[in-house]
Enzyme design. Structure first.
Site, PDB file in Angstrom:
ATOM      1  CG  HIS A  16     -26.283  64.844  68.993  1.00 19.16           C
ATOM      2  ND1 HIS A  16     -27.364  65.081  69.828  1.00 19.16           N
ATOM      3  CD2 HIS A  16     -26.426  63.567  68.567  1.00 19.16           C
ATOM      4  CE1 HIS A  16     -28.125  64.010  69.904  1.00 19.16           C
ATOM      5  NE2 HIS A  16     -27.576  63.070  69.152  1.00 19.16           N
ATOM      6  CD  GLU A  46     -27.220  56.742  67.714  1.00 22.93           C
ATOM      7  OE1 GLU A  46     -26.324  55.873  67.529  1.00 22.93           O
ATOM      8  OE2 GLU A  46     -27.357  57.367  68.785  1.00 22.93           O
TER       9      GLU A  46
END
Length: 276
Positions: free
Chosen positions: A22, A134
């Site tokens: 990202h 994550e």
């Protein structure tokens, strides 16, 4: 030909993956100044910075110039705000049409973005998957919101594979270790073989990508392993081919043709001559 450095695999046993970390989030900025900032609840479910949105715009121009939007069958995104903002910004449609034809991928100003709505027209389907989040735990920036909060912000993202309304994976006192992330990464790669799509974009996180890729490339030249497994930069895209060596997938080839229709000789000419 050196068999140690070359290989042939049936096309239907391969998938092309376009891996993206990202764009820059507010936690990246604060954590670079002071790593203890990752513990701050001010960074809960961190959103993109203005620079992050510029990175998204630049990557979008690149993927369009490469023709990727016409090739990609599916976009998989982590269900954290910064990943979904990046995913829809890079691979989404052009300007929104007020939801008349199709719901937007992202409504205007979703997640403090100061960004116009993003259309779902003429783009692949988007699906949120928890396996590519994550590392779980401790850092509030890695804790997700409830699915009920996300759906109005990202109406055209499919959240149906996420089993729990609230984030039951994140805990305030225990963080997933590297080995656990690597194991989760292998589960994610194996899960991809249950999908019929052959070319998939995956927007996820730097830590997840680094440890989930760590098991690959051990049978390659060290420079090839390094190329695959090195750390990503924010909004970096890296394209790889994943190969099903263990018959994990069950899809038949879309392009193979059986031949001998109508029936005829099926021996190469040199073999046929030897036979006669």
């Amino acid at each position: 030909m050196d068999a140690a450095v070359t290989g042939l695999y049936p096309l239907h046993r391969c998938k092309t993956l376009h891996l993206v970390w990202h764009a820059q989030g507010i936690h990246n900025v604060e954590g670079e100044k002071n790593q203890d900032a990752y513990l701050s609840y001010d960074l809960f479910d961190a959103h993109l910075t203005p620079l992050g949105w510029q990175q998204v715009s630049n990557l979008r121009k690149h993927v369009q110039a490469c023709g990727l939007p016409k090739k990609i069958d599916l976009v998989i995104t982590s269900p954290l705000l910064r990943a979904m903002q990046t995913a829809v910004g890079v691979f989404g449609g052009e300007g929104d049409t007020d939801g008349i034809v199709a719901p937007p991928l992202m409504v205007a100003n979703a997640g403090n973005s100061d960004h116009p709505a993003i259309s779902s027209l003429n783009c692949p389907p988007f699906i949120a998957v928890e396996l590519c989040r994550e590392d779980w735990g401790v850092y509030p920036c890695d804790k997700r919101r409830s699915i009920s909060e996300y759906r109005p912000l990202f109406p055209a993202i499919d959240f149906s594979l996420i089993e729990n309304e609230d984030d039951v994976l994140w805990t305030p006192d225990v963080r997933e270790n590297y080995e656990e992330v690597a194991v989760r990464g292998m589960k994610f790669w194996n899960w991809l073989w249950t999908r019929e799509e052959k070319e998939i974009a995956i927007v996820t996180h730097g830590g997840f990508l680094f440890y989930a890729l760590s098991a690959f490339g051990n049978d390659c030249h060290p420079s090839v392993k390094s190329e695959m497994c090195k750390h990503f930069a924010n909004c970096e895209l890296r394209s790889v081919v994943i190969v099903d060596r263990g018959m994990t997938g069950s899809d038949a080839s879309r392009t193979n043709y059986p031949g001998k229709i109508p029936d005829g000789l099926d021996l190469p000419s040199d073999v046929a001559n030897d036979k006669h």
